[in-house]
Design an enzyme around this catalytic site. Structure first.
Site, mmCIF file in Angstrom:
data_model
loop_
_atom_site.group_PDB
_atom_site.id
_atom_site.type_symbol
_atom_site.label_atom_id
_atom_site.label_comp_id
_atom_site.label_asym_id
_atom_site.label_seq_id
_atom_site.Cartn_x
_atom_site.Cartn_y
_atom_site.Cartn_z
ATOM 1 N N ASN A 10 -3.976 -0.725 4.960
ATOM 2 C CA ASN A 10 -5.235 -0.404 5.036
ATOM 3 C C ASN A 10 -5.747 -1.739 5.891
ATOM 4 O O ASN A 10 -5.869 -2.722 5.565
ATOM 5 C CB ASN A 10 -5.788 -0.452 3.642
ATOM 6 C CG ASN A 10 -7.221 -0.668 3.554
ATOM 7 O OD1 ASN A 10 -8.166 -0.409 4.634
ATOM 8 N ND2 ASN A 10 -8.043 -1.109 2.568
ATOM 9 N N GLU A 95 -13.511 -2.557 -2.831
ATOM 10 C CA GLU A 95 -14.622 -3.029 -1.908
ATOM 11 C C GLU A 95 -15.640 -2.188 -1.771
ATOM 12 O O GLU A 95 -16.800 -2.576 -1.419
ATOM 13 C CB GLU A 95 -14.002 -3.457 -0.506
ATOM 14 C CG GLU A 95 -13.211 -4.800 -0.735
ATOM 15 C CD GLU A 95 -12.086 -5.004 0.071
ATOM 16 O OE1 GLU A 95 -11.964 -4.220 1.286
ATOM 17 O OE2 GLU A 95 -11.080 -5.867 0.088
ATOM 18 N N GLY A 175 -6.394 -9.538 -1.615
ATOM 19 C CA GLY A 175 -6.803 -10.507 -0.511
ATOM 20 C C GLY A 175 -6.866 -11.983 -0.995
ATOM 21 O O GLY A 175 -7.217 -12.899 -0.126
ATOM 22 N N SER A 214 -2.191 -8.195 -2.361
ATOM 23 C CA SER A 214 -1.618 -9.055 -1.920
ATOM 24 C C SER A 214 -0.029 -8.936 -1.894
ATOM 25 O O SER A 214 0.825 -9.948 -2.153
ATOM 26 C CB SER A 214 -1.617 -10.310 -2.890
ATOM 27 O OG SER A 214 -3.139 -10.825 -2.615
HETATM 28 C C1 PEP Z 1 -6.198 -3.636 -0.219
HETATM 29 O O1 PEP Z 1 -7.259 -4.008 0.139
HETATM 30 O O2 PEP Z 1 -5.822 -2.473 -0.617
HETATM 31 C C2 PEP Z 1 -5.274 -4.574 -0.382
HETATM 32 C C3 PEP Z 1 -4.276 -4.416 -1.303
HETATM 33 O O3 PEP Z 1 -5.561 -5.915 0.350
HETATM 34 P P1 PEP Z 1 -4.324 -6.915 0.224
HETATM 35 O O4 PEP Z 1 -3.002 -6.451 0.493
HETATM 36 O O5 PEP Z 1 -4.899 -7.982 1.581
HETATM 37 O O6 PEP Z 1 -4.555 -7.860 -1.052
#
Ligand code: PEP
Length: 256
Positions: A10, A95, A175, A214
């Protein structure tokens, strides 16, 4: 993992045409892992270019409107995503739920609009840190599954055809570099599976449940090997081939 693992990047509100080289590199590697389903969801502006640039992997949107067309300035509909070359869409990302006030009902309507347009759909759910600390994580996520997953005959058919996935993404892990503990992930995926079986009967087994939050090269193998984890939704680590490909490799290593 009972299903072919599904690894989805994503890109969120990141990316320009200069990043197509990363997508091409990811695509070349995806072709070397036919046992893994790999996909990227770039911003709307890059979907058509990505579609042209890649052959082995899926290309999707990060959101769609509940309606097919109309007076909704700035929005993009599911048929428009299809028209520009997308084959799936992510709905209900935390989000979007937070920044745009999307309720479970809106997320469900988006999922149903996506299926009606012929798109695969990834429905995101996940609890906040406050909810986890209060011991409410499972109840919150179960309610999100009940309220956000598509219903009706078209949904049943799409579920049976493997076109619906759920992404469990604890909000506090997105994130932040904080990853959920594997036993907590396993427990939540089992709770989600129970809700899916209740919603769709045996066909609920066809829904892949991805973990997101993450995920990176260092933790992917352990997470993907965890019981009930059918793949990963990856944000930050999907922006470069160097960061994303070890996650694809971990899914294809047979450890999952
Ligand atoms: C996401 O936004 O779907 C996500 C999992 O972000 P990150 O891997 O950066 O935590």
């Amino acid at each position: 993992m009972p299903h072919r693992p599904y690894i989805v990047g994503n890109w969120k509100m990141n990316g320009s045409r200069a990043m197509l080289a990363e997508a091409r590199a990811i695509d070349r590697a995806a072709g070397r892992y036919p046992d893994v389903q790999v996909a990227l969801a770039p911003p709307f502006t890059l979907i058509a270019a990505l579609r042209e640039a890649v052959t082995a992997m899926g290309v999707g949107g990060q959101d769609c409107h509940v309606n097919a067309k109309g007076a909704h300035t700035g929005d993009v509909s599911a048929p428009m995503l299809v028209d520009t070359g997308a084959d799936f869409v992510i709905v209900g990302h935390s989000e979007r739920r937070k920044d745009h006030g999307e309720s479970d009902a809106v997320v469900r309507a988006k999922a149903e609009a996506a299926l009606a347009a012929g798109l695969g759909t990834i429905v995101c759910v996940g609890e906040t840190l406050e909810e986890r600390d209060a011991g409410k994580a499972e109840a919150v996520v179960s309610a999100q599954v009940d309220g956000s997953l598509p219903t009706g005959d078209a949904a049943a058919e799409a579920v049976a055809g493997g076109k619906v996935a759920v992404a469990y993404e604890p909000v506090w892990a997105i994130g932040t570099g904080r990853v959920a503990q594997v036993p907590d992930v396993v427990a939540m995926h089992a709770a989600i599976r129970a809700r899916l079986l209740s919603l769709y009967g045996e066909a609920g087994m066809k829904v892949r449940i991805l973990y997101g939050g993450s995920v990176n090269f260092a933790n992917a193998a352990e997470l993907l090997a965890a019981e009930g984890v059918g793949g990963a939704l990856v944000g930050g680590a999907s922006l470069t081939a160097e960061a994303f490909l070890p996650i694809v490799a971990a899914a294809g290593s047979g450890e999952g």
